[in-house]
Scaffold this motif. Sequence first.
Motif, mmCIF file in Angstrom:
data_model
loop_
_atom_site.group_PDB
_atom_site.id
_atom_site.type_symbol
_atom_site.label_atom_id
_atom_site.label_comp_id
_atom_site.label_asym_id
_atom_site.label_seq_id
_atom_site.Cartn_x
_atom_site.Cartn_y
_atom_site.Cartn_z
ATOM 1 N N ASN A 15 5.817 -3.332 -0.422
ATOM 2 C CA ASN A 15 4.639 -2.778 -1.101
ATOM 3 C C ASN A 15 3.727 -2.052 -0.137
ATOM 4 O OD1 ASN A 15 2.123 -4.760 -0.542
ATOM 5 N ND2 ASN A 15 4.019 -5.950 -0.589
ATOM 6 N N SER A 16 2.760 -1.353 -0.715
ATOM 7 C CA SER A 16 1.873 -0.517 0.089
ATOM 8 C C SER A 16 0.713 -1.327 0.666
ATOM 9 C CB SER A 16 1.301 0.614 -0.782
ATOM 10 O OG SER A 16 0.367 1.358 -0.011
ATOM 11 N N ALA A 45 2.756 7.572 -1.515
ATOM 12 C CA ALA A 45 4.059 7.184 -0.968
ATOM 13 C C ALA A 45 4.852 8.459 -0.741
ATOM 14 C CB ALA A 45 4.772 6.252 -1.945
ATOM 15 N N ILE A 76 -0.115 5.826 -4.965
ATOM 16 C CA ILE A 76 0.187 4.383 -4.897
ATOM 17 C C ILE A 76 -1.064 3.626 -4.468
ATOM 18 C CG2 ILE A 76 0.978 4.415 -2.467
ATOM 19 C CD1 ILE A 76 3.238 2.474 -3.396
ATOM 20 N N THR A 117 -2.858 -0.188 -3.058
ATOM 21 C CA THR A 117 -2.566 -1.327 -2.184
ATOM 22 C C THR A 117 -1.927 -2.455 -2.992
ATOM 23 O OG1 THR A 117 -4.487 -0.747 -0.865
ATOM 24 C CG2 THR A 117 -3.618 -2.974 -0.563
ATOM 25 N N VAL A 148 6.532 -0.037 -3.313
ATOM 26 C CA VAL A 148 6.882 1.276 -2.749
ATOM 27 C C VAL A 148 8.083 1.800 -3.529
ATOM 28 C CG1 VAL A 148 7.782 2.431 -0.697
ATOM 29 C CG2 VAL A 148 5.930 0.753 -0.484
ATOM 30 N N VAL A 178 3.575 5.399 3.671
ATOM 31 C CA VAL A 178 2.415 5.657 2.808
ATOM 32 C C VAL A 178 1.362 6.387 3.645
ATOM 33 C CG1 VAL A 178 0.505 4.582 1.534
ATOM 34 C CG2 VAL A 178 2.834 3.691 1.266
ATOM 35 N N HIS A 208 2.200 1.832 6.994
ATOM 36 C CA HIS A 208 1.433 1.309 5.850
ATOM 37 C C HIS A 208 2.335 0.740 4.757
ATOM 38 C CE1 HIS A 208 -2.034 2.751 7.865
ATOM 39 N NE2 HIS A 208 -1.773 4.029 7.680
ATOM 40 N N VAL A 209 3.501 0.235 5.184
ATOM 41 C CA VAL A 209 4.433 -0.399 4.235
ATOM 42 C C VAL A 209 4.623 -1.854 4.663
ATOM 43 C CG1 VAL A 209 6.829 -0.461 3.430
ATOM 44 C CG2 VAL A 209 5.632 1.740 3.657
#
Length: 404
Positions: free
Chosen positions: A48-49, A55, A92, A94, A98, A105, A135-136
């Motif tokens: 996830n972000s 993304a 996307i 937080t 993803v 991201v 950022h993933v």
Amino acid sequence: MLSVEGYEAVVVSLAGLLPVDEVPLAQARRLVLAADLPALTSVPPFTNSAMDGYAVRAADVAAPPVALRVVGDIPAGASSAPGVGVGEAARIMTGAPVPPGADAVVPVEATDQLPGAAPLPAEVTILEAVAIGRHVRRAGESVRVGRVALAAGQTMTPGALAVAASVGYATVPVRRRPRVAVLATGSELVSPGQRLGFGQIPDSNSVLLAGLAAEFGAHVVLARAVGDAPEQFSAALSEALAGADVVVTAGGVSAGAFEPVRQAGLAGVDFVRVAMQPGKPQACGVVEAPDGGRVALLGLPGNPVSVFVSAWVFLRPLLAAMQGRRSDWRRVEARAARPWSSPAGRRQYVPVTLAEDGTCIPSHALGSGSHIISALHSADALAVVGEGVERVEVGDRVSVHLVG
Ligand SMILES: Nc1nc2c(c(=O)[nH]1)N[C@H]1C(S)=C(S)[C@@H](COP(=O)(O)OP(=O)(O)OC[C@H]3O[C@@H](n4cnc5c(N)ncnc54)[C@H](O)[C@@H]3O)O[C@H]1N2
Ligand code: MOO
């Protein structure tokens, strides 16, 4: 005289492990986990972000600025996510999954879009390059499914409860809280707040022991004073034994003419002297309850500081062992800011107050005197002075065991 460690080993052997209950998380706080908990789900459960943004495929944005076609919106909680192809991006949030095809991201601040609520744009211009994975948060990077997330013996602190929840548990197997009954002996004792007659004092030991036992994880089922007359003590002991796993008494174990614990003639209870100060006279054993059950009895000396020290040194490991938990001290080293003396051949435990400069001073000007109750509230730790040391000088290093 017994050593502190020798007597602690005797005390810890008095009681076995308590039974295990499966309880909801909300009821498990401060209880001790009885089995390892393998993760039922990974944390995070999906990739996830870590940022609100877009993304992207990192290779697409290697030479910014780059305009990408926006293929959809992925809020946290989205049940599906649009795939991201070459030259494409998805908005996307937080914690949102993803999407397939994306590998990084870009935060919204590094695009031509304004942060905050805004309609989904058809196109976004990326202003900064990002590396693959930027950022993933990858599935399982914190805990992988099947790994032990919490080990048996763990105290269920709020943090531990949150870990259990995050790896998929609604209930956890914990040991039942030890039931502790406290009897403070002494014909001089009156309930706190009562007017004192000649020779009387308020019973502070019941309050002290009930509080410490609760802090050590116990359910305190009884805490009261009882007079020194043998028949009074016997009646109170029967009451205490009826509903407890451990009975802790204070007072009545030394050499006086009116020592109810000593004079109760309890088979299976030994009276010993331990090489420590305070806390020299001690008693312990296993006593039969009215229903035939076996109850551990810990007889502490009556002086209040002796009670405080003895509870930390002996009651705490006993209760910890019954709960299947270790009871290591949290130790630090401090330098003495005042000198004091210590008895030869006995390990001294002095309630001390710690200062920010790494020094400690006895919490009360009268030091470790076992009747000095009026400074216990400011004791952060017990300074431990070895059996061979008779004087602590200013600047000496002392090991202090935290009790705050
Ligand atoms: N001849 C000897 N006398 C004493 C010895 C010894 O070896 N030979 N040991 C001393 C040491 S060390 C200690 S510790 C105490 C322990 O005595 P007991 O466990 O029998 O305790 P008591 O005599 O009942 O009380 C001692 C002291 O503490 C006060 N106290 C008792 N209960 C409470 C309470 N609930 N709240 C507040 N204060 C309490 C009590 O009034 C006494 O002043 O024995 C020494 N004597
Ligand atoms: O051992 Mo007593 O507890 O020193 O006062």
